[in-house]
Design an enzyme around this catalytic site. Structure first.
Site, mmCIF file in Angstrom:
data_model
loop_
_atom_site.group_PDB
_atom_site.id
_atom_site.type_symbol
_atom_site.label_atom_id
_atom_site.label_comp_id
_atom_site.label_asym_id
_atom_site.label_seq_id
_atom_site.Cartn_x
_atom_site.Cartn_y
_atom_site.Cartn_z
ATOM 1 N N LYS A 189 0.871 -1.183 0.000
ATOM 2 C CA LYS A 189 0.000 0.000 0.000
ATOM 3 C C LYS A 189 0.910 1.235 0.000
ATOM 4 O O LYS A 189 1.405 1.665 1.039
ATOM 5 C CB LYS A 189 -0.901 -0.006 1.237
ATOM 6 C CG LYS A 189 -1.609 1.337 1.526
ATOM 7 C CD LYS A 189 -2.527 1.758 0.399
ATOM 8 C CE LYS A 189 -3.201 3.090 0.716
ATOM 9 N NZ LYS A 189 -2.302 4.254 0.478
ATOM 10 N N PRO A 190 1.155 1.826 -1.182
ATOM 11 C CA PRO A 190 1.935 3.066 -1.213
ATOM 12 C C PRO A 190 1.069 4.237 -0.754
ATOM 13 O O PRO A 190 -0.159 4.149 -0.703
ATOM 14 C CB PRO A 190 2.317 3.196 -2.687
ATOM 15 C CG PRO A 190 1.194 2.527 -3.416
ATOM 16 C CD PRO A 190 0.723 1.407 -2.525
ATOM 17 N N GLU A 264 9.084 1.820 11.282
ATOM 18 C CA GLU A 264 10.079 2.896 11.182
ATOM 19 C C GLU A 264 9.304 4.193 11.277
ATOM 20 O O GLU A 264 8.608 4.588 10.348
ATOM 21 C CB GLU A 264 10.862 2.773 9.877
ATOM 22 C CG GLU A 264 12.149 3.591 9.880
ATOM 23 C CD GLU A 264 11.984 4.904 9.133
ATOM 24 O OE1 GLU A 264 11.894 5.951 9.824
ATOM 25 O OE2 GLU A 264 11.949 4.884 7.900
ATOM 26 N N LEU A 265 9.411 4.854 12.456
ATOM 27 C CA LEU A 265 8.477 5.915 12.812
ATOM 28 C C LEU A 265 9.168 7.271 12.899
ATOM 29 O O LEU A 265 10.217 7.481 12.323
ATOM 30 C CB LEU A 265 7.781 5.534 14.124
ATOM 31 C CG LEU A 265 7.113 4.152 14.117
ATOM 32 C CD1 LEU A 265 6.511 3.817 15.467
ATOM 33 C CD2 LEU A 265 6.074 4.040 13.008
ATOM 34 N N CYS A 298 12.728 11.523 7.717
ATOM 35 C CA CYS A 298 12.599 11.143 9.123
ATOM 36 C C CYS A 298 13.928 11.213 9.859
ATOM 37 O O CYS A 298 13.955 11.244 11.088
ATOM 38 C CB CYS A 298 12.006 9.748 9.237
ATOM 39 S SG CYS A 298 12.888 8.500 8.285
#
Length: 490
Positions: A189-190, A264-265, A298
């Site tokens: 899901k891009p 990965e936040l 990020c």
């Protein structure tokens, strides 16, 4: 930003291989075409095309296709899977210019950076094609005579991959390549901001010989697709890159089916410059870390901490470099900073700058009169911890510079955040280098460098910045389970 539903330019006409631009989802080898939602050029607000808004039923069909395809895919030799991945890697290189143009059109970053992302993304496909040949188990000596214990590595199963808009090619390959190498199948899901990059990768994967159902790509809004993926007991792993808030939500949704998860936040990266640092190198590192992709990364330097003895010289040198940056559409020549992804991003950036100035920060760079979709690159001196940008990830080209006196103060500032993704520091004192580097609470630490992302190195955070690692040898382990096979009667 006003969205115009009629394209002002035809992206397809700009491509050497127009077939790479697909306005369709990919489910079980079939391309599902529907014009449900526009895809917007962030530099203009114009639609560059459309995409389907996939339903729960279509998501379930993609999961079923991946489950069926995995029977054959996991049974193939590591060499066979590696060969397909290597062909995919080569096709990415062969079509790098088209991929970059698609990426810039939907995401906005300058073409030079988009070309760099294609190469970076391809490097993960090559790395994990090579790692596919090194998925090794081992034999454990048994305490019982006539028995052996085999520790075997097996693919975890069908994987759900949810990727962000800021690096729409690299974030897919960094997740998908190790899973495919391990023998897993994928439902991707891009971001609904940047679906075309993912779909172009799907076209090239087909050409590389990827079997039907191994790679499925769902476009559209995230809520229905995400809920269906996380609720499915067939999906055994979720890998997500995005905000900490959404990551926590997805982790909760995965809990009832006890999926393996990689998250990965968000980050709040400190960039620390000590008095003894090489000033020129530190400024160059800050430019690389802070302003790549317009600060929409990020791992970018969100808080720049500079020791008093070098503070004024650093601010002046950094401001001069930032004033020289060119801002404009990513397709124009010589552009360093493209548009921000949407109006919400601009609103947050402007709010952070206004709050900092109201609380005593000083603008060290010239102000520019820019169209609404572009953010003014700015260096703010005399930043303090009571400002919003000290606690929140700005995600834009804003460089606040904080002053510190002692190493202990710098460490407290650097670690004084719930996040722990990346951290950077500059010093020529090697004793401090080891002492300080080991004390930083971050999954990625750069000493005298502003770049910490390579296929060969593990990537991931601690604390509220996530779980698991991508890239390197660790990356493929995230897609493997260990089976203890006890073999008796010998």
């Amino acid at each position: 930003m006003t969205v115009h539903d009629t394209p002002s330019t035809n992206l397809r006409d700009q491509l050497s291989d127009p077939d790479l631009l697909r306005e369709a989802a990919l489910i079980d080898g079939d391309w599902i075409e529907r014009a449900d939602m526009p895809v917007i050029d962030p530099a203009t607000g114009d639609a560059i095309g459309h995409m389907p808004d996939c339903t729960a039923a279509e998501t379930s069909a993609a999961i079923a296709a991946a489950e069926e395809a995995m029977k054959d895919w996991r049974a193939r030799t590591h060499v066979d899977r590696a060969d397909i991945l290597m062909r995919w890697y080569q096709l990415m290189y062969d079509h790098a210019e088209d991929l970059a143009r698609i990426l810039t059109a939907e995401q906005g970053k300058p073409l030079a950076e988009a070309r760099g992302e294609v190469v970076y993304g391809a490097s993960f496909v090559r790395w994990f094609a090579e790692e596919a040949r090194r998925i090794n188990g081992h034999i454990i000596p048994s305490p019982v005579p006539g028995k052996k214990i085999f520790a075997m590595k097996e693919p975890v199963g069908v994987c759900a991959i949810i990727t962000p808009w800021n690096f729409p090619i690299a974030m897919i390959t960094r997740k998908v390549a190790p899973g495919l190498a391990a023998g897993c199948t994928m439902v991707i899901k891009p971001s609904d901001f940047t679906p075309y990059s993912a779909l172009a990768l799907g076209v090239l994967a087909e050409r590389a010989g990827m079997p039907r159902g191994v790679l499925n790509i769902l476009t559209g809004r995230p809520e229905v697709i995400g809920e269906t993926l996380t609720a499915s007991p067939v999906v055994r792993k979720l890998s997500f890159t995005g905000s900490t808030r959404v990551g926590a939500l997805l982790a909760g949704q995965c809990a009832p089916t006890l999926k393996k998860i990689s998250l990965e936040l968000g980050g709040n990266a400190p960039f620390i410059v000590f008095d003894d640092a090489d000033l020129d190198a530190a400024v160059e590192g800050a430019m690389q870390s802070k302003f790549r992709n317009g600060g929409q990364t990020c791992v970018c330097a969100n808080r720049i901490l500079v020791q008093s003895g070098i503070y004024d010289a650093f601010v002046a040198a950094l401001a001069a470099r930032v004033d020289a940056l060119t801002v404009g559409p990513g397709t124009a020549e010589g552009i360093a900073i493209g548009p921000m992804i949407n109006t919400s991003a601009i609103t947050k950036i402007n709010a952070h700058v206004a709050d900092a100035l109201a609380k005593g920060a000083r603008r060290a760079t010239k102000a520019r009169d820019l169209p609404a979709q572009f953010a003014d690159p700015v260096v703010l001196s005399e930043a303090t911890v009571d400002m919003q940008l000290a606690d929140e990830e700005t995600f834009g080209p804003v460089a606040p510079v904080f002053r510190f006196e002692t190493e202990a103060e710098a460490l407290a500032l650097a670690n004084g955040t719930p996040f722990g993704l990346a951290a950077y520091f500059y010093t020529t004192d090697m004793a401090r280098a080891f002492r300080f580097g080991e004390a930083l609470e971050a999954g990625l630490v750069g000493l005298n460098t502003g770049v910490v992302s390579h296929a060969e190195a593990p990537f991931g955070g601690v604390k509220a910045s996530g779980l698991g690692r991508e890239g390197a040898q660790e990356g493929i382990e995230e897609y493997l389970e260990t089976k203890a096979f006890h073999f008796a009667g010998l």
